[in-house]
Write an enzyme that holds these catalytic residues in place. Structure first.
Site, PDB file in Angstrom:
ATOM      1  N   ASP A 148      39.657  72.084 -11.420  1.00 31.60           N
ATOM      2  CA  ASP A 148      39.526  70.842 -12.066  1.00 31.60           C
ATOM      3  C   ASP A 148      39.300  71.144 -13.506  1.00 31.60           C
ATOM      4  O   ASP A 148      37.913  71.487 -13.712  1.00 31.60           O
ATOM      5  CB  ASP A 148      38.585  69.974 -11.240  1.00 31.60           C
ATOM      6  CG  ASP A 148      38.351  68.570 -11.853  1.00 31.60           C
ATOM      7  OD1 ASP A 148      38.971  68.582 -12.967  1.00 31.60           O
ATOM      8  OD2 ASP A 148      37.837  67.765 -11.244  1.00 31.60           O
ATOM      9  N   HIS A 149      40.189  70.841 -14.427  1.00 31.27           N
ATOM     10  CA  HIS A 149      39.886  71.319 -15.780  1.00 31.27           C
ATOM     11  C   HIS A 149      38.930  70.590 -16.392  1.00 31.27           C
ATOM     12  O   HIS A 149      38.358  70.912 -17.568  1.00 31.27           O
ATOM     13  CB  HIS A 149      41.237  71.248 -16.565  1.00 31.27           C
ATOM     14  CG  HIS A 149      41.796  69.940 -16.845  1.00 31.27           C
ATOM     15  ND1 HIS A 149      42.587  69.253 -15.931  1.00 31.27           N
ATOM     16  CD2 HIS A 149      41.498  68.949 -17.885  1.00 31.27           C
ATOM     17  CE1 HIS A 149      42.813  67.864 -16.299  1.00 31.27           C
ATOM     18  NE2 HIS A 149      42.211  67.762 -17.466  1.00 31.27           N
TER      19      HIS A 149
ATOM     20  N   ARG B 199      61.967  79.312 -11.378  1.00 32.41           N
ATOM     21  CA  ARG B 199      63.444  79.555 -10.977  1.00 32.41           C
ATOM     22  C   ARG B 199      64.322  79.694 -11.958  1.00 32.41           C
ATOM     23  O   ARG B 199      65.292  80.266 -11.945  1.00 32.41           O
ATOM     24  CB  ARG B 199      63.632  77.869 -10.348  1.00 32.41           C
ATOM     25  CG  ARG B 199      63.250  77.731  -8.934  1.00 32.41           C
ATOM     26  CD  ARG B 199      63.339  76.541  -8.435  1.00 32.41           C
ATOM     27  NE  ARG B 199      62.831  75.461  -9.437  1.00 32.41           N
ATOM     28  CZ  ARG B 199      62.457  74.348  -8.781  1.00 32.41           C
ATOM     29  NH1 ARG B 199      62.903  73.818  -7.414  1.00 32.41           N
ATOM     30  NH2 ARG B 199      61.812  73.414  -9.316  1.00 32.41           N
TER      31      ARG B 199
ATOM     32  N   ASP C 205      44.897  59.799  -8.540  1.00 34.12           N
ATOM     33  CA  ASP C 205      44.987  60.789  -9.625  1.00 34.12           C
ATOM     34  C   ASP C 205      43.686  61.224 -10.163  1.00 34.12           C
ATOM     35  O   ASP C 205      43.637  62.226 -10.763  1.00 34.12           O
ATOM     36  CB  ASP C 205      45.808  60.191 -10.529  1.00 34.12           C
ATOM     37  CG  ASP C 205      46.322  61.347 -11.728  1.00 34.12           C
ATOM     38  OD1 ASP C 205      46.762  62.011 -11.424  1.00 34.12           O
ATOM     39  OD2 ASP C 205      46.240  60.794 -13.131  1.00 34.12           O
TER      40      ASP C 205
ATOM     41  N   GLU D 145      41.952  56.612 -20.990  1.00 33.18           N
ATOM     42  CA  GLU D 145      43.026  57.339 -21.693  1.00 33.18           C
ATOM     43  C   GLU D 145      43.694  56.310 -22.236  1.00 33.18           C
ATOM     44  O   GLU D 145      44.299  55.187 -22.023  1.00 33.18           O
ATOM     45  CB  GLU D 145      44.035  58.098 -20.511  1.00 33.18           C
ATOM     46  CG  GLU D 145      43.089  59.018 -19.553  1.00 33.18           C
ATOM     47  CD  GLU D 145      44.206  59.502 -18.637  1.00 33.18           C
ATOM     48  OE1 GLU D 145      44.621  60.668 -18.848  1.00 33.18           O
ATOM     49  OE2 GLU D 145      44.471  58.974 -17.507  1.00 33.18           O
TER      50      GLU D 145
ATOM     51  N   HIS E  85      38.077  64.437 -10.427  1.00 31.49           N
ATOM     52  CA  HIS E  85      37.298  64.400 -11.711  1.00 31.49           C
ATOM     53  C   HIS E  85      36.082  63.692 -11.458  1.00 31.49           C
ATOM     54  O   HIS E  85      35.086  64.111 -11.965  1.00 31.49           O
ATOM     55  CB  HIS E  85      38.055  63.788 -12.792  1.00 31.49           C
ATOM     56  CG  HIS E  85      39.341  64.616 -13.186  1.00 31.49           C
ATOM     57  ND1 HIS E  85      39.485  65.991 -13.092  1.00 31.49           N
ATOM     58  CD2 HIS E  85      40.594  64.144 -13.786  1.00 31.49           C
ATOM     59  CE1 HIS E  85      40.722  66.381 -13.291  1.00 31.49           C
ATOM     60  NE2 HIS E  85      41.557  65.023 -13.889  1.00 31.49           N
TER      61      HIS E  85
ATOM     62  N   LYS F   3      34.764  71.624 -19.277  1.00 26.74           N
ATOM     63  CA  LYS F   3      34.367  71.130 -20.588  1.00 26.74           C
ATOM     64  C   LYS F   3      32.780  71.368 -20.820  1.00 26.74           C
ATOM     65  O   LYS F   3      32.080  71.115 -19.964  1.00 26.74           O
ATOM     66  CB  LYS F   3      34.792  69.446 -20.601  1.00 26.74           C
ATOM     67  CG  LYS F   3      36.292  69.240 -20.673  1.00 26.74           C
ATOM     68  CD  LYS F   3      36.533  67.812 -20.820  1.00 26.74           C
ATOM     69  CE  LYS F   3      38.280  67.491 -20.974  1.00 26.74           C
ATOM     70  NZ  LYS F   3      38.795  68.274 -22.119  1.00 26.74           N
TER      71      LYS F   3
ATOM     72  N   LYS G  62      44.649  53.890 -17.638  1.00 29.69           N
ATOM     73  CA  LYS G  62      45.736  54.244 -18.582  1.00 29.69           C
ATOM     74  C   LYS G  62      45.867  53.289 -19.791  1.00 29.69           C
ATOM     75  O   LYS G  62      45.377  52.072 -19.456  1.00 29.69           O
ATOM     76  CB  LYS G  62      47.041  54.509 -17.909  1.00 29.69           C
ATOM     77  CG  LYS G  62      47.080  55.715 -17.062  1.00 29.69           C
ATOM     78  CD  LYS G  62      47.426  56.843 -17.564  1.00 29.69           C
ATOM     79  CE  LYS G  62      47.458  58.108 -16.884  1.00 29.69           C
ATOM     80  NZ  LYS G  62      47.494  59.321 -17.280  1.00 29.69           N
TER      81      LYS G  62
ATOM     82  N   LYS H 288      45.187  70.533  -8.994  1.00 31.62           N
ATOM     83  CA  LYS H 288      44.969  69.108  -8.258  1.00 31.62           C
ATOM     84  C   LYS H 288      46.470  68.580  -8.312  1.00 31.62           C
ATOM     85  O   LYS H 288      47.330  68.851  -9.167  1.00 31.62           O
ATOM     86  CB  LYS H 288      44.064  68.004  -8.847  1.00 31.62           C
ATOM     87  CG  LYS H 288      44.661  67.462 -10.281  1.00 31.62           C
ATOM     88  CD  LYS H 288      43.656  66.494 -10.365  1.00 31.62           C
ATOM     89  CE  LYS H 288      44.070  65.693 -11.854  1.00 31.62           C
ATOM     90  NZ  LYS H 288      45.068  64.812 -11.781  1.00 31.62           N
TER      91      LYS H 288
END
Length: 513
Positions: A198-199, A62, A256, A237, A261, A203, A361, A169
């Protein structure tokens, strides 16, 4: 610069064939994902000579920008987010293939402008009419963008050119919404054109699970319930929700991380050998595992799942606020930032072998790993020696931050008395093969360019993952947590997560880095 220019190569080497001639269209090109991951990943592919010389990028968002302003912005960002030194000649070649279209995703006129730009860029760079569209947008735009692309014919494949769509995702927020989104998209394009990314699957260690299991004759014969006691999958994480509080509070750790994952990691760890490494042969076996995971009953949700929310604490020496004090998070939020679960796979190979998973987290370290714990050796041989117990062997697949594999086993310590010590044999990719600058997206983008969907989720896999998660969501919604926050930032989660394993006589394998 014309499309006949030779692609500069500082490295001078290339492994594998370059991607097909194509134009990549990035929806949401003004966002963080583009500057932090996508552009650096594409630059790395160019550096490795894995981009076609007949390649171009069109960004769409945008924000009002000209082509030159978009190029200038990307040139500034690459200095900050590149994973290695940037070669000026290569970047000049690369940046001259960038274009920009301003538009709102709801505006049909924007897609007409995109169509005009694609025709011009395709002709200019001889990209053979091959286009792929990367939806780096909010999830509510996925179906809309694809429908708009369908209306103007941009995803129609004919005359030997291909059209593909990469979807980020989250793919739905429960099983019903995932099925609805799959149905909406497949009214416009075929399953073979959809690349659900899915990053984590970019890996090296994740990709190496298949090579490790099926290329080594010493592991596959013991990769079953006869020799393996249990499996642990941890995705820890150190960060909190950062500036994503509004989004995260609607999602939570379960939605999430688990349906995408962690389900991918489970399926690659547990799948049967595929008949080949063709995309659907691999994904057929992954899907079988996901369908074989036993759905939890309401009572099992209460006893086999744990949810947590972090309170204030210390992470890496820094004081961290409680989740409820994060920006855009309600002060009475009941959203979980930690999940632990015990799952069972109902098939011949894995019957009675529990799979424990956890993700959270604000944990002590950033670390993703898979622990394969083998059955303990019989103690009878050592009954008249000073050896008091035998520790089980563990094979650990380290996925991030360091990528590698370690094996823990017992060895006799030097001396005249029979005593055992624990030994770790460690393999790290960086030590053996050097470090290749990577964002985790290079392999996935290249695979899309050559039409290899092996590392992308298929519709049935997405829906099967949600089928595992849905019963948990339902029970947690009906019975809100009473004790949040229940773990301090900088710890390994709530005590109930440790209890989940200790009730079975087991314990989590934690790492300090």
């Amino acid at each position: 610069m014309s499309h006949t220019a030779v692609l500069p190569s500082p490295t001078g080497t290339r492994i594998g064939r370059p991607g097909d001639p194509c134009v990549m269209v990035i929806f949401g090109a003004a966002g963080d994902l583009t500057r932090r991951k996508l552009i650096p990943a594409l630059y790395n592919l160019a550096n490795e000579q894995l981009l076609s010389r007949e390649f171009a990028i069109i960004g769409m968002a945008r924000s009002p920008m000209s082509n030159e302003q978009f190029r200038d912005r990307m040139s500034q960002d690459i200095r900050q987010f590149a994973t290695g030194p940037v070669d000026s000649d290569l970047w000049e070649w690369f940046v001259r293939r960038m274009y920009y279209v301003q538009g709102d995703f709801n505006d049909s006129g924007a897609y007409s402008r995109l169509q005009d730009a694609l025709q011009k860029v395709d002709k200019e760079h001889n990209t053979h009419g091959n286009f792929f569209f990367y939806l780096a947008t909010a999830p509510e735009f996925f179906g809309l963008v694809i429908e708009q692309l369908g209306r103007c014919g941009l995803v129609t494949e004919d005359n030997n050119h291909w059209r593909r769509v990469i979807v980020e995702k989250p793919f739905g927020h429960d099983v019903e919404s995932a099925k609805a989104l799959n149905g909406q998209i497949r009214k416009v394009i075929e399953e073979k054109q959809i690349y659900r990314i899915d990053h984590y699957l970019g890996k090296e260690t994740v990709q190496n699970i298949l090579a490790f299991r099926f290329a080594n004759g010493i592991f596959e014969p013991i990769w079953n319930r006869r020799y393996i006691d249990h499996v642990q999958i941890s995705v820890a994480e150190v960060v909190g929700v950062e500036q994503r509080g509004g989004y995260y509070d609607q999602s939570g750790a379960l939605r999430d991380m688990v349906p995408n994952h962690i389900m991918q990691l489970i399926s690659l760890t547990a799948m049967e050998p595929p008949i080949s490494f063709r995309a659907d042969a691999v994904r057929d076996e992954q899907a079988k595992i996901l369908h074989a995971i036993q759905p939890l009953s309401d009572q099992e949700v209460l006893t086999r799942t744990v949810r947590g929310q972090y309170g204030e604490g210390v992470v890496a020496g820094q004081r961290v606020n409680a989740y409820r004090e994060e920006p855009d998070v309600p002060h009475d939020s009941r959203t979980e930032t930690f999940v632990a679960m015990k799952l069972q796979i109902d098939n011949w190979r894995w019957a009675d072998v529990p799979f424990y998973l956890r993700t959270g987290k604000c944990m002590p370290v950033r670390n993703t790993h898979i622990v394969i714990q083998f059955r303990r050796a019989p103690f009878v041989l050592f009954r008249d020696t000073p050896v008091e117990n035998l520790n089980p062997n563990q094979l650990v697949l380290h996925i991030q931050p360091e990528e590698g594999i370690s094996l823990r086993f017992a060895a006799k310590t030097p001396g005249s008395i029979m005593r055992l010590g624990t030994v770790d044999m460690n393999f790290e990719y960086a030590d053996y093969f050097g470090v290749t600058p990577s964002t985790g997206y290079e392999r996935l983008l290249h695979d899309c360019m050559i039409g290899d969907a092996t590392l992308f989720q298929r519709a049935d896999m997405v829906e099967a993952g949600w089928c595992v998660v849905n019963p948990v969501l339902d029970v947690w919604k009906a019975l809100p947590p009473r004790n949040f926050p229940n773990y301090a930032a900088g710890t390994w989660g709530p005590k109930e997560a440790d209890d989940l394993l200790e009730r079975d006589g087991r314990r989590w394998r934690n790492f300090d880095k």
